[in-house]
Scaffold this active site. Structure first.
Site, PDB file in Angstrom:
ATOM      1  N   LEU A  36      44.577  40.704  40.207  1.00 36.62           N
ATOM      2  CA  LEU A  36      43.445  40.669  39.284  1.00 36.62           C
ATOM      3  C   LEU A  36      42.244  41.348  39.923  1.00 36.62           C
ATOM      4  CD1 LEU A  36      43.032  39.523  36.404  1.00 36.62           C
ATOM      5  CD2 LEU A  36      41.663  37.751  37.464  1.00 36.62           C
ATOM      6  N   ASP A  37      42.151  42.641  39.733  1.00 36.96           N
ATOM      7  CA  ASP A  37      40.991  43.393  40.208  1.00 36.96           C
ATOM      8  C   ASP A  37      39.789  43.093  39.316  1.00 36.96           C
ATOM      9  OD1 ASP A  37      39.753  45.710  41.751  1.00 36.96           O
ATOM     10  OD2 ASP A  37      39.522  46.394  39.687  1.00 36.96           O
ATOM     11  N   ASP A  94      36.259  36.204  51.147  1.00 36.03           N
ATOM     12  CA  ASP A  94      36.269  36.492  49.714  1.00 36.03           C
ATOM     13  C   ASP A  94      36.757  35.275  48.944  1.00 36.03           C
ATOM     14  OD1 ASP A  94      35.381  38.997  50.241  1.00 36.03           O
ATOM     15  OD2 ASP A  94      37.227  40.049  49.689  1.00 36.03           O
ATOM     16  N   GLU A 147      47.222  40.649  47.374  1.00 30.38           N
ATOM     17  CA  GLU A 147      45.909  40.260  47.868  1.00 30.38           C
ATOM     18  C   GLU A 147      45.802  38.757  48.038  1.00 30.38           C
ATOM     19  OE1 GLU A 147      41.138  40.771  46.868  1.00 30.38           O
ATOM     20  OE2 GLU A 147      42.635  41.327  45.371  1.00 30.38           O
ATOM     21  N   GLU A 148      46.555  38.019  47.239  1.00 35.37           N
ATOM     22  CA  GLU A 148      46.446  36.562  47.248  1.00 35.37           C
ATOM     23  C   GLU A 148      47.351  35.895  48.271  1.00 35.37           C
ATOM     24  OE1 GLU A 148      43.954  35.568  45.584  1.00 35.37           O
ATOM     25  OE2 GLU A 148      43.722  37.562  44.712  1.00 35.37           O
ATOM     26  N   ASP A 193      47.313  44.071  43.655  1.00 35.82           N
ATOM     27  CA  ASP A 193      46.086  43.296  43.485  1.00 35.82           C
ATOM     28  C   ASP A 193      46.241  42.685  42.096  1.00 35.82           C
ATOM     29  OD1 ASP A 193      43.631  42.201  43.034  1.00 35.82           O
ATOM     30  OD2 ASP A 193      42.480  44.008  43.471  1.00 35.82           O
ATOM     31  N   GLU A 208      45.031  48.856  46.744  1.00 30.34           N
ATOM     32  CA  GLU A 208      43.928  49.292  45.885  1.00 30.34           C
ATOM     33  C   GLU A 208      43.695  50.799  46.044  1.00 30.34           C
ATOM     34  OE1 GLU A 208      41.157  45.343  45.334  1.00 30.34           O
ATOM     35  OE2 GLU A 208      40.912  46.455  47.214  1.00 30.34           O
ATOM     36  N   ASP A 242      42.895  34.360  39.667  1.00 28.93           N
ATOM     37  CA  ASP A 242      43.523  35.160  40.713  1.00 28.93           C
ATOM     38  C   ASP A 242      44.895  34.579  41.064  1.00 28.93           C
ATOM     39  OD1 ASP A 242      41.554  37.153  41.315  1.00 28.93           O
ATOM     40  OD2 ASP A 242      40.370  35.646  42.353  1.00 28.93           O
TER      41      ASP A 242
END
Length: 341
Positions: free
Chosen positions: A110-111, A61, A89-90, A108, A269, A67
């Site tokens: 920045l979804d 991804d 997530e990052e 998360d 998420e 992000d």
């Protein structure tokens, strides 16, 4: 408009309970990070090349510039909060923030980052769990103390649950305060809107394909009513719409390589969205199993996700359980087939 602010709401809920006070402090820190991020997003291209690809995660991804910026903003906001452990997530692995903290948070930041340069809604998703040690983020979603998301659109909205209903707030920009607009959001049990990325239809399994076909045939098919398709490509935007007026969202696993277990992450998420939906009388499953019952095996574990109006989510589960639960599709038995007028 109500004058009740997020601070008022959290203070009333927390009272003098120490753990609740810690949760309230953490939610406020996340809201403040969201407020700052909303200002940056409102500048669009004037803020720089925020949609530029900065790198890639180990699963392939892409990671956009924004992000990374959003992740840093959330992390900085939580440093003064009672958060012992932060997962994102990052970040490949969780990091320790406050050794004396009582909570673990996963986000998360920045979804919907694929929408950064298109002026469409994006958001921040978060979950708050009790800190029980190094594996605190691997607790099932049923152990969440709080969860929510910020939606950066025409309005900056916050959907929040503290385990006592789902509450909706909107940022009052001139005063810098989130104000309560819906004290008890309720997702209607039935709906005529569904959200799914239909470009992947050829990869779906029979149950998902059958469910969508039933919706597409509308009043001419077994559902006896017409459906509308909605798909924003920012899960938070679809989730907010469902909280406001109902609907169902499907991101199933499919036959593509790497998509067998879907693409959404369970911990930061699916779990928070599922908590919000259940507290609003909706439902969330992986197509069969309740999301909040799944015990995570890793921070970035992926899971298929179906959420929204309870009646529709349960219908998808029935289709997945057995082909015998699917309506007859032969033209002979269609609503306008040979044997039906």
């Amino acid at each position: 408009m109500t004058t009740r602010t997020l601070q008022d709401h959290l203070d009333g809920w927390a009272g003098s309970d120490p753990l609740r006070r810690d949760v309230a402090t953490t939610v406020l820190a996340l809201a403040n990070a969201g407020r700052s991020l909303a200002e940056l997003l409102s500048a669009g291209p004037l803020a720089g090349a925020m949609a530029q690809v900065r790198g890639y995660h180990t699963d392939g991804d892409s990671q956009k510039e924004l992000d990374v910026v959003a992740d840093e903003m959330v992390r900085d906001a939580l440093r003064a909060a009672p958060v012992a452990l932060l997962g994102s997530e990052e970040m490949e692995e969780p990091i320790e923030l406050n050794p004396a903290g009582t909570l673990a948070v996963a986000v998360d930041p920045l979804d919907g980052s694929s929408n950064i340069d298109t002026n469409l809604s994006v958001g921040t998703i978060f979950t708050v769990l009790p800190h029980i040690g190094a594996d605190a983020l691997l607790q099932p979603g049923s152990q969440q103390l709080a969860a929510g998301f910020l939606l950066y659109g025409p309005q900056v909205a916050l959907a929040l649950t503290l385990g006592m209903g789902t509450h909706l707030f909107v940022l009052d920009r001139p005063f810098g305060q989130f104000r309560l607009i819906e004290a008890e959001a309720q997702v209607p049990a039935e709906t005529s809107e569904y959200a799914i990325n239909s470009s992947n239809a050829r990869h779906w399994d029979r149950a998902v394909r059958s469910y969508v076909e039933d919706c597409l045939t509308g009043s001419e098919g077994p559902r006896d009513r017409d459906f509308n398709t909605r798909w924003v490509a920012s899960m938070v935007a679809d989730a907010y719409r469902i909280l406001v007026r109902g609907g169902i969202y499907l991101y199933p696993g499919d036959a593509r390589r790497g998509y067998g277990q879907g693409r959404l992450r369970l911990v930061y998420e699916a779990n928070p969205i599922a908590f919000l939906m259940e507290q609003a009388q909706g439902a969330a499953t992986d197509g069969l199993q309740r999301i909040l019952d799944i015990v995570p095996e890793s921070l970035h574990q992926r899971v298929p996700l179906v959420f929204g109006s309870r009646g529709e989510v349960e219908r998808v589960s029935r289709y997945n359980q057995s082909a015998s639960n699917m309506p007859e599709r032969s033209p002979l038995f269609g609503r306008r087939g040979l044997l039906r007028a």
